[in-house]
Write a protein that holds these residues in place. Sequence first.
Motif, short mmCIF file in Angstrom:
data_model
loop_
_atom_site.label_atom_id
_atom_site.label_comp_id
_atom_site.label_asym_id
_atom_site.label_seq_id
_atom_site.Cartn_x
_atom_site.Cartn_y
_atom_site.Cartn_z
N ALA A 262 65.38 16.98 55.63
CA ALA A 262 64.18 17.43 54.91
C ALA A 262 63.63 18.72 55.53
CB ALA A 262 63.12 16.34 54.94
N SER A 263 63.61 18.81 56.87
CA SER A 263 63.11 20.02 57.53
C SER A 263 64.00 21.21 57.22
CB SER A 263 63.05 19.81 59.05
OG SER A 263 62.11 18.83 59.39
N ASP A 265 65.92 21.60 54.57
CA ASP A 265 65.71 21.96 53.16
C ASP A 265 64.45 22.80 53.00
OD1 ASP A 265 67.96 20.79 52.08
OD2 ASP A 265 66.99 18.87 51.68
N ARG A 266 63.37 22.41 53.69
CA ARG A 266 62.12 23.16 53.57
C ARG A 266 62.29 24.60 54.05
NH1 ARG A 266 59.66 18.27 55.24
NH2 ARG A 266 59.67 18.96 57.42
N LYS A 269 64.43 26.58 51.56
CA LYS A 269 63.67 26.85 50.34
C LYS A 269 62.63 27.94 50.58
CE LYS A 269 64.28 22.35 48.12
NZ LYS A 269 63.62 21.07 47.70
N ARG A 270 62.00 27.91 51.76
CA ARG A 270 61.04 28.97 52.09
C ARG A 270 61.74 30.31 52.20
NH1 ARG A 270 58.94 27.18 57.00
NH2 ARG A 270 58.05 25.47 55.79
#
Length: 324
Positions: A262-263, A265-266, A269-270
């Motif tokens: 999840a980290s 991916d974030r 995406k940023r």
Amino acid sequence: MADRVGIFENSEELGFAEAVGLPAVDMGQAETQSEIRNLARHFSKCPGFVEKIKDLSAGLTALFDENPRMGKLLGSHRRWFMTQIGYAIHSSHGDGEEQDGLTASRIAAVLGQTGIVSRNTVSSFVAEMLACHFLAPVPGTEERRSHPLMPTENAVGAMNMWLLTNVAAMDNIDGGARSTLLQNRTELFSQVQAVAAKAFLDTLDWRQPEPEIMTFLSMDSGALVLDSLVSMIEFDRAADGMLPLGRINKSKMARRFRVSRASLDRVLKRAEAQGGIGGDPAGGSSMSMKLFLGQARRQALKFGVLDHALLHVIDHPGEPVRFL
């Protein structure tokens, strides 16, 4: 590699150093900062600099595989500074000097001037380093109020390997023999690291990375993620200001660098929202020229600082480095 003019948009006329854009610096002595800038320009102008930055990125991620815990410490902006400054304080002040030894308070006092970390962050970091056996109490100082600490043998070895890997990369770029010098004079390792840590702290562009770079450095192991992406670049397929990376196996990358999916991916995406990471016509991902140039610029700056530190230590043997 594809034609450099095509990749760097007429950087052939300017030279790669100008295309990268070398840093504005502040603090410290102007003469020192000027030397660092000139040394950074030297590396960025060497033939093959671009390809060798890719090679270095692969080498730095390989270091993580050898020592994952230490690699993670150097993989985010705040942890990198706490590790480097803490180690330098110890090297500069020796084992257990009551007023000047390595303590959480002293790391916080040095870095508190920059706003990089809070005292609570430093306290948590030092507690983690003790638990991981990278730091240990200085023998015979248990009764002191300041509780001075020292790096363990494992920490010393990992820091020396980080320095040697970067110095060897500098030699690979310009044909120097710095790594041979360090290996023959091992007493220089801690001195060079201390001078370099002070110079990194005094250099604005190193303390305050560009937003596209900081997107990665704000995450634990984020620098390793960025290095891993740079090592994947396919320069020969560069087009329209984008550098193909192939397919990113996010699950494998998250497991390798011990971050949550999840980290990761974030962060990606940023980076995509900022334009640093994009798609590729072949179905994979790509990195923007702006993000790559920012990272290349940062590596050149790092080499400038390390070369300055080595030259300084050779010219001023035994000169202490004080942070406060």
